[in-house]
Write an enzyme that holds these catalytic residues in place. Structure first.
Site, PDB file in Angstrom:
ATOM      1  N   ARG A  59       0.844  -1.212   0.000  1.00  0.00           N
ATOM      2  CA  ARG A  59       0.000   0.000   0.000  1.00  0.00           C
ATOM      3  C   ARG A  59       0.875   1.256   0.000  1.00  0.00           C
ATOM      4  NH1 ARG A  59      -1.644   2.370   4.322  1.00  0.00           N
ATOM      5  NH2 ARG A  59      -2.003   0.536   5.578  1.00  0.00           N
ATOM      6  N   TYR A 112     -14.788  15.376 -16.881  1.00  0.00           N
ATOM      7  CA  TYR A 112     -15.380  14.026 -16.813  1.00  0.00           C
ATOM      8  C   TYR A 112     -16.440  13.992 -15.703  1.00  0.00           C
ATOM      9  CZ  TYR A 112     -15.726   9.010 -15.919  1.00  0.00           C
ATOM     10  OH  TYR A 112     -16.197   7.738 -15.691  1.00  0.00           O
ATOM     11  N   ASP A 184      -5.882  17.295 -15.870  1.00  0.00           N
ATOM     12  CA  ASP A 184      -6.220  15.944 -16.335  1.00  0.00           C
ATOM     13  C   ASP A 184      -5.751  15.842 -17.781  1.00  0.00           C
ATOM     14  OD1 ASP A 184      -7.413  13.630 -17.282  1.00  0.00           O
ATOM     15  OD2 ASP A 184      -9.191  13.855 -16.022  1.00  0.00           O
ATOM     16  N   LYS A 209      -7.009   4.532 -20.079  1.00  0.00           N
ATOM     17  CA  LYS A 209      -7.189   5.008 -21.452  1.00  0.00           C
ATOM     18  C   LYS A 209      -5.910   4.788 -22.278  1.00  0.00           C
ATOM     19  CE  LYS A 209     -11.228   6.235 -19.961  1.00  0.00           C
ATOM     20  NZ  LYS A 209     -11.198   6.016 -18.553  1.00  0.00           N
TER      21      LYS A 209
HETATM   22  N1  LCS Z   1     -10.470  11.619 -16.358  1.00  0.00           N
HETATM   23  C1  LCS Z   1     -10.974  11.503 -17.604  1.00  0.00           C
HETATM   24  C2  LCS Z   1     -10.717  12.585 -18.599  1.00  0.00           C
HETATM   25  C3  LCS Z   1     -11.718  10.381 -17.932  1.00  0.00           C
HETATM   26  O1  LCS Z   1     -12.193  10.299 -19.189  1.00  0.00           O
HETATM   27  C4  LCS Z   1     -11.959   9.367 -16.968  1.00  0.00           C
HETATM   28  C5  LCS Z   1     -12.779   8.169 -17.286  1.00  0.00           C
HETATM   29  C6  LCS Z   1     -11.420   9.543 -15.681  1.00  0.00           C
HETATM   30  C7  LCS Z   1     -10.677  10.675 -15.423  1.00  0.00           C
HETATM   31  C8  LCS Z   1     -11.616   8.518 -14.600  1.00  0.00           C
HETATM   32  O2  LCS Z   1     -10.809   7.415 -14.826  1.00  0.00           O
HETATM   33  P1  LCS Z   1     -11.146   5.901 -14.357  1.00  0.00           P
HETATM   34  O3  LCS Z   1     -11.408   5.949 -12.892  1.00  0.00           O
HETATM   35  O4  LCS Z   1     -12.352   5.473 -15.113  1.00  0.00           O
HETATM   36  O5  LCS Z   1      -9.901   5.170 -14.700  1.00  0.00           O
HETATM   37  N2  LCS Z   1     -13.520   8.326 -18.460  1.00  0.00           N
HETATM   38  C9  LCS Z   1     -14.399   7.507 -18.956  1.00  0.00           C
HETATM   39  C10 LCS Z   1     -15.114   7.798 -20.134  1.00  0.00           C
HETATM   40  O6  LCS Z   1     -15.071   8.849 -20.768  1.00  0.00           O
HETATM   41  N3  LCS Z   1     -15.856   6.774 -20.435  1.00  0.00           N
HETATM   42  O7  LCS Z   1     -15.747   5.775 -19.482  1.00  0.00           O
HETATM   43  C11 LCS Z   1     -14.819   6.194 -18.482  1.00  0.00           C
END
Ligand code: LCS
Length: 394
Positions: A59, A112, A184, A209
């Site tokens: 952790r 997001y 971000d 992503k």
């Molecule tokens: N920031 C952005 C720009 C994102 O597109 C997402 C997830 C996150 C943070 C959060 O990341 P995660 O916890 O899912 O790894 N975006 C998504 C989307 O546009 N479609 O499904 C998930």
């Protein structure tokens, strides 16, 4: 690290990824261990006191996760990185580290959905305040700043409007105002944009992503420019427990090696498809930073090395036509997420941004007709044919 890896194509393959000291394994081993043996009572005490470097408990830190952290820190030009269980764990680690009761955040209106919802609904319960503004307008950011503002939290390109925020101007404003700028960088990836180089304090990614790139892992990572910011983030992350798992880190290390190649191919496809869409008689509008019609085309050239692989567009037939289109695709997959090797298409108002109220979506420019296409690495001709046949049915 042996080198100062600023060429991203090299960094993705080598940064943080020395052959294993024990057997020379070229692929970083998965240290699937929750805890690490001390040589002696004195050694354990020295590790806990921070007098010696080494691993204690996963952790708090793990060698496989550290390899990925060193790789992304090199890609983003930061002093250190922290792997997190998800992109949202990265977001909430940043919020928790730098916000408290009465603190105020200025953020991108079309951030997001969950990055916004968690701030409003959960951090709001603890007395944190937030304003979501059109950060493509510097004046709107300036107007929203309060004496209690602690954090400027920007997403550029923003999900899913594809609007950009001027990072150099924001960094200057944050510095003048004595606040932190967190960016971000998920949509651009470190191949195309490095916010720390433009003056940001923190950059983060949903690794889910482009960085992982194969739609098989959830993960996040935060990179800090300065040690004190890194130390604060590390303290909060290891206490709150949103740490990345070593197996997860290894999968991302496997994916990240082809990041530069994948981004180049996907972007090449996206640039061609954006033009095709713009010329199509059934398409009402297209927003892609690489098109001269994008209102911030010039800014995209000055702060990004390329326009990326995401396209937003709307059809002349509005939402109903859009629904018919996304139901008709055969090669593109109707799914949320983005940045994978495969092309994904979705409808933000009813999917990724369904948690944001219709009024707020409207203000943020997330119109009901908006369709988001994450372009993958398939052959361009096949993607074009798929979109054409789907548009025929729209
Ligand atoms: N920031 C952005 C720009 C994102 O597109 C997402 C997830 C996150 C943070 C959060 O990341 P995660 O916890 O899912 O790894 N975006 C998504 C989307 O546009 N479609 O499904 C998930």
């Amino acid at each position: 690290m042996k080198h100062n890896f600023r060429n991203p194509e090299t960094a993705v393959i080598h940064a943080g990824q020395e052959p294993d000291a024990l057997y020379g394994g070229v692929s970083v081993p998965i240290y699937q261990s929750s805890t690490f043996a001390f040589h002696s009572a004195e050694h354990g005490a020295a590790l806990f006191a921070g007098e010696e470097k080494g691993f204690i408990y996963t952790r708090i830190g793990n060698p496989t996760t550290k390899a990925l952290e060193d790789c992304v820190a090199a890609l983003e030009g930061g002093c250190g990185a922290l792997g997190t269980a998800s992109g949202m764990a990265a977001v909430t680690t940043i919020y928790t580290a730098f916000l408290e009761k009465g603190a105020h955040v200025v953020s991108t209106a079309s951030v997001y959905g969950p990055s916004r919802t968690v701030l409003e609904k959960e951090y709001g319960r603890f007395g944190v305040e937030a304003d979501f503004v059109d950060t493509s307008d510097l004046g709107a950011i300036k107007k929203a700043l309060r004496p209690t503002t602690k954090l400027l939290f920007i997403e550029t390109p923003a999900n899913p409007t594809m609007m950009l925020t001027d990072l150099r101007a924001c960094a200057e404003l944050a510095k003048e105002s004595g606040i932190l700028l967190a960016v971000d960088n998920t949509f651009a990836s470190p191949i195309l944009q490095n916010p720390l180089d433009l003056g940001a304090d923190i950059v983060f990614h949903s690794l889910t992503k482009f960085l992982n790139g194969h739609s098989d892992v959830i993960g996040g990572i935060i990179v800090a420019r300065e040690e004190n910011v890194y130390a604060r983030l590390r303290k909060v992350l290891t206490l709150m427990g949103g740490t990345m798992d070593p197996h997860q880190a290894w999968l991302v290390l496997r994916g990240i090696k082809t990041l530069a190649l994948r981004v180049e191919k996907a972007q090449d496809n996206a640039a061609k498809l954006a033009l095709d869409l713009e010329r199509h008689p059934k398409v009402a509008w297209v927003r892609y930073p690489g098109l001269p019609s994008h209102p911030q085309h010039a800014l995209s050239k000055s702060q990004m090395r390329g326009p990326g692989a995401l396209i937003s567009f709307g059809l002349k037939g509005g939402l109903d036509a859009g629904r018919r289109m996304i139901n008709a695709v055969r090669l593109c997959t109707l799914a949320v997420s983005l940045g994978g090797i495969e092309s994904l298409i979705q409808h933000p108002a009813s999917m990724t941004h369904a948690g944001v109220t219709p009024e707020e979506r409207d203000k943020a420019g997330i119109t009901d007709d908006l369709i988001r296409l994450s372009v993958g690495c398939e052959a361009y001709d096949d993607l074009r044919a798929d979109l054409e046949q789907a548009l025929e049915k729209a």
